[in-house]
Design a protein around this motif. Structure first.
Motif, PDB file in Angstrom:
ATOM      1  N   ALA A 252       0.815  -1.205   0.000  1.00 21.91           N
ATOM      2  CA  ALA A 252       0.000   0.000   0.000  1.00 21.91           C
ATOM      3  C   ALA A 252       0.852   1.259   0.000  1.00 21.91           C
ATOM      4  O   ALA A 252       0.504   2.254  -0.649  1.00 21.91           O
ATOM      5  N   SER A 253       1.977   1.244   0.725  1.00 20.49           N
ATOM      6  CA  SER A 253       2.863   2.418   0.718  1.00 20.49           C
ATOM      7  C   SER A 253       3.469   2.630  -0.662  1.00 20.49           C
ATOM      8  O   SER A 253       3.595   3.777  -1.130  1.00 20.49           O
ATOM      9  N   ALA A 299       4.842   6.596   6.429  1.00 21.58           N
ATOM     10  CA  ALA A 299       4.217   6.995   7.697  1.00 21.58           C
ATOM     11  C   ALA A 299       2.715   6.715   7.683  1.00 21.58           C
ATOM     12  O   ALA A 299       2.152   6.243   8.681  1.00 21.58           O
ATOM     13  N   VAL A 300       2.047   6.984   6.550  1.00 19.77           N
ATOM     14  CA  VAL A 300       0.604   6.717   6.458  1.00 19.77           C
ATOM     15  C   VAL A 300       0.328   5.225   6.596  1.00 19.77           C
ATOM     16  O   VAL A 300      -0.587   4.803   7.322  1.00 19.77           O
ATOM     17  N   PHE A 325      -3.449   1.102  -3.789  1.00 14.12           N
ATOM     18  CA  PHE A 325      -2.874  -0.187  -4.164  1.00 14.12           C
ATOM     19  C   PHE A 325      -3.517  -0.713  -5.456  1.00 14.12           C
ATOM     20  O   PHE A 325      -2.814  -1.209  -6.349  1.00 14.12           O
ATOM     21  N   CYS A 326      -4.838  -0.610  -5.554  1.00 13.17           N
ATOM     22  CA  CYS A 326      -5.526  -1.086  -6.761  1.00 13.17           C
ATOM     23  C   CYS A 326      -5.108  -0.285  -7.989  1.00 13.17           C
ATOM     24  O   CYS A 326      -4.887  -0.854  -9.072  1.00 13.17           O
ATOM     25  N   LEU A 327      -5.000   1.036  -7.852  1.00 16.14           N
ATOM     26  CA  LEU A 327      -4.562   1.854  -8.978  1.00 16.14           C
ATOM     27  C   LEU A 327      -3.148   1.482  -9.412  1.00 16.14           C
ATOM     28  O   LEU A 327      -2.847   1.422 -10.613  1.00 16.14           O
ATOM     29  N   TYR A 328      -2.286   1.237  -8.449  1.00 15.83           N
ATOM     30  CA  TYR A 328      -0.912   0.846  -8.765  1.00 15.83           C
ATOM     31  C   TYR A 328      -0.874  -0.487  -9.504  1.00 15.83           C
ATOM     32  O   TYR A 328      -0.144  -0.643 -10.492  1.00 15.83           O
ATOM     33  N   MET A 329      -1.673  -1.458  -9.056  1.00 11.78           N
ATOM     34  CA  MET A 329      -1.698  -2.758  -9.710  1.00 11.78           C
ATOM     35  C   MET A 329      -2.285  -2.659 -11.116  1.00 11.78           C
ATOM     36  O   MET A 329      -1.793  -3.302 -12.054  1.00 11.78           O
TER      37      MET A 329
END
Length: 558
Positions: A252-253, A299-300, A325-329
């Motif tokens: 997620a980061s 940090a988030v 995370f979904c957008l990155y994938m």
């Protein structure tokens, strides 16, 4: 197969009828203000009113030092016009409630340290008993004793639950928005990258992550890994859940960094690079602004990891990280052909149905492996939940908000799998100059499939495998559109788009005697290499391989 599915549906419906959630409203004598606690009751013993004002307020008799399994445990004065509260014990529910009813009780609360299961009996026992019997958690019993002592009164009722909660609208907007933005971004980025592939500079495009083309072998390996991990989580949930949480924090980061990176690059300051060093990440001398972005994203993610069980606000962080995370994938994983899209969606369609509808026939307790893992086993010692879902708290007043089901969930797979098809449709639109008709149609089909999922959820009142509705809607819509436009062959293979397009002009070799004003090319130091380069340019372009998206005449991205 049909008989097995029918039996499964029957078993699920029976389980739904046997147990219902309700509320036990505790208060002190003479005071209207009180507190609600979740109870689980069987309406076949006796029903409960839907309105609190219609429920009888009766004195509670705290008998939690007893299990009420024998007449010797009944006090001398009995339970006249009171509701005893006893521990679960080893005897049957019928033995407890029969002793309570014979001795004047108007209801029975059974405190359970285990999961709340419906107090069952046979038809003869149901006909004999006419007082309500419900299960209450041990944690709630301790809070009741601390808050109201032994002099409280209780009213048991079962308010009507709304068919659909308003939080479904929020989940719908988040899911459809993620699929639309991710598919649009992935398609545009992929085409732009193909058109700018010849450049050799240090631009932002070059620094972007590489895409991964999915092959049929990768799809098979991925599905096998999903099945294995799901089964392992079902049997070893408490040991593996923390590993999944750690992986989610890391992924997620990275996803959040990837989504914010284009915006941070527009910031007009912080462009200077850090000094030379030998640190693992900083040896490439990143820009100050990018380093600060990395620290912020980490940090988030860590903040969510520490406070993930704060139900009042941690779900906002989880959904934000999950969308990133979904957008990155969607941006990183690329399905090169509609054939690959069909294979992936059909295989996961079968996978989803099997683990939701078929596995209850194979497990000892008749539970669905997918539902157990997604919601978290009720007997889990850690009480942790898997973070690979979008979650929104219930907005309607409902007993479910007090009964350990305060959230509505949508798994990441129900966004990513159709989203990859949407991204492919957008790439095809750009190459074919089709005004994004495939992209818009597939996105709308996804939204319709999600609405059908919500309707099925409301009608059946049980968890639904969303891919059961999303895969047919998106696949059939894309296929029908390709057939209507007579582009099925090109849409299926992802190649052959330049068959009717004119070839790009051939650049003539530059003579060594030309002056810089006469030449349109940059001068080179070695004339021999210049002649070799010009001869290579005059050759016909290599044929396209399956899955390649060709350039247009100008070689520019839209």
């Amino acid at each position: 197969m049909r008989d097995a599915v029918t039996l499964l549906w029957g078993a699920l419906l029976v389980r739904q009828v046997l147990g219902e959630y309700g509320m036990a409203h505790f208060s002190n004598k003479g005071k209207s203000k009180g507190k609600d606690y979740c109870i689980f009751f069987n309406p076949q013993w006796a029903g409960l009113p839907q309105d609190l004002h219609k429920a009888s307020r009766l004195q509670i008799h705290d008998l939690t030092t007893s299990v009420l399994c024998s007449p010797s445990e009944v006090p001398e004065e009995g339970f006249t016009n009171r509701i005893p509260m006893v521990l679960r014990g080893n005897c049957t529910f019928y033995e407890k409630v029969r002793l309570a009813q014979i001795n004047g009780a108007k209801g029975l609360l059974i405190v359970s340290k285990d999961r709340l299961t419906p107090p069952a009996g046979n038809q003869t026992e149901y006909e004999e008993i006419d007082i309500p019997v419900a299960l209450l958690s041990y944690t709630d019993m301790l809070d009741i004793s601390k808050t109201f002592g032994k002099g409280g009164v209780v009213a048991m009722y079962a308010p009507h639950e709304p068919v659909l909660d308003y939080n479904m609208v929020i989940i719908f907007l988040m899911a459809v928005g993620t699929v639309a933005i991710g598919g649009y971004w992935a398609g545009s980025r992929d085409i732009k990258k193909r058109y700018m592939k010849h450049k050799r500079d240090d631009s932002a495009e070059k620094q972007d992550e590489e895409t991964v083309d999915v092959t049929p072998i990768m799809i098979c390996v991925f599905v096998v890994m999903c099945c294995s991990m799901l089964v392992l989580l079902y049997f070893f949930y408490d040991r593996l859940v923390y590993m999944i949480i750690g992986i989610f924090c890391l992924a997620a980061s990275i996803g959040l960094y990837s989504c914010l990176c284009p915006f941070v690059r527009r910031i007009p300051f912080g462009e200077c690079r850090i000094p030379e060093n030998n640190l693992p990440y900083c040896h490439k001398r990143p820009q100050i602004r990018m380093l600060m972005l990395s620290v912020f994203c980490t940090a988030v993610s860590l903040t969510w990891g520490v406070f993930r069980n704060e139900d009042q606000w941690a779900w906002v962080l989880q959904d934000t990280l999950g969308i990133a995370f979904c957008l990155y994938m969607l941006k990183t994983i690329r399905l090169p052909t509609f054939k690959a899209c069909t294979l992936l969606l059909v295989v996961l369609f079968v996978y989803d149905i099997f683990f939701v509808f078929i596995t209850p026939l194979l497990t000892s307790d008749g539970g669905s492996i997918m539902v157990e893992v997604a919601a978290g086993p009720s007997d889990s010692s850690t009480q942790e939940k898997l973070p690979m879902v979008l979650k929104v708290p219930r907005l309607n007043s409902s007993p479910l908000a007090l009964c350990d089901r305060p959230f509505s969930l949508l798994g990441f797979g129900d966004i990513l799998v159709p989203g990859l098809l949407v991204a492919y449709c957008h790439r095809f639109d750009i190459v074919m100059h089709s005004s994004r008709i495939y992209f818009v149609a597939c996105t709308i089909a996804y939204g319709i499939g999600l609405l059908i999922t919500f309707v099925a959820l409301a009608l059946m009142q049980m968890g639904q495998p969303a891919l059961l509705y999303l895969v047919p809607c998106t696949l059939l819509t894309s296929l029908a559109l390709a057939l209507w436009r007579k582009e099925l062959r090109m849409f299926w293979t992802g190649s052959g788009f330049l068959k009717d397009e004119p070839q790009p002009p051939v650049i003539a070799p530059v003579s060594c005697t030309q002056t810089p004003e006469q030449s349109t090319e940059k001068p080179v130091a070695n004339p021999e290499s210049q002649g070799a380069e010009a001869s290579n340019q005059s050759e016909d372009p290599p044929p396209l391989e399956e899955g390649d998206m060709p350039k247009d005449e100008a070689g520019q991205s839209e």
